[in-house]
Write an enzyme that holds these catalytic residues in place. Sequence first.
Site: not given
Length: 248
Positions: A89, A155, A159, A188, A190
């Site tokens: 993760n 990024y 990914k 999400i 976070t």
Amino acid sequence: MELQDKVVIVTGGGSGMGRDACLALARAGARVVLGNRRQAEGEALVKAIGAAGGTALFRATDVSKPADCAALVALATDRFGRLDGAFNNAGLQREFNDIHATPDEDIADVIDINLKGILYMMKYEAAAMLASGGGSIVNNSSIFGLKAMPRLAYYVAAKHGIVGATRAVALDYADRGIRVNAVCPGPIKTPSYDRVTGGDDEMYSGGVPMHRIGAPGEVSAAVLWLLSDRASYVTGVALPVDGGMAAA
């Protein structure tokens, strides 16, 4: 009870989706081996899991360093004698920039941690799982592993690379008892998301067909399913957990 007493590594487990996954795994009876760069976060989480009756170990880990990845896997196998699962993760994101204005260090750090870190972890995890008789690996990609985002090429590249690596490694071990899948979360809630948005939960919700951002537990539910034997015929999948963004 599919995860009872299973030994599962989680990288980047000190906060956000990784932290939630560690807690969910511990509640499911797994023995969690947590790697995180920030030691205080990792140690605090191990204490919290222990106080709730779970089992967890921590090692300060920088997944961009192959020796750290090998040592984290060795911690699991030395203490518990096997490795059954992993949620790779650990990751980071830097500033939004057109590629010509993207600092070299942002490109290097994100590729080193987000992509190379997962490759290193899979290398050592797969070797341990072969010795243990099999296992399940779940890699954390992103909705931007499936589609593009402007001003974030470094990024998006990392990914997308995770999705490709997941599929390739799944084929490497499909007939040797190791399943390899990825989750591709949308926005999400976070600490990382809050840093990007300044805490504005609605900043990106308009681009989500469900018109809301997700909760870490919604990602953890997918991760635990993929790690469990309920997903025994599932490998090489990049599973969106994104409120419908991949379909739009």
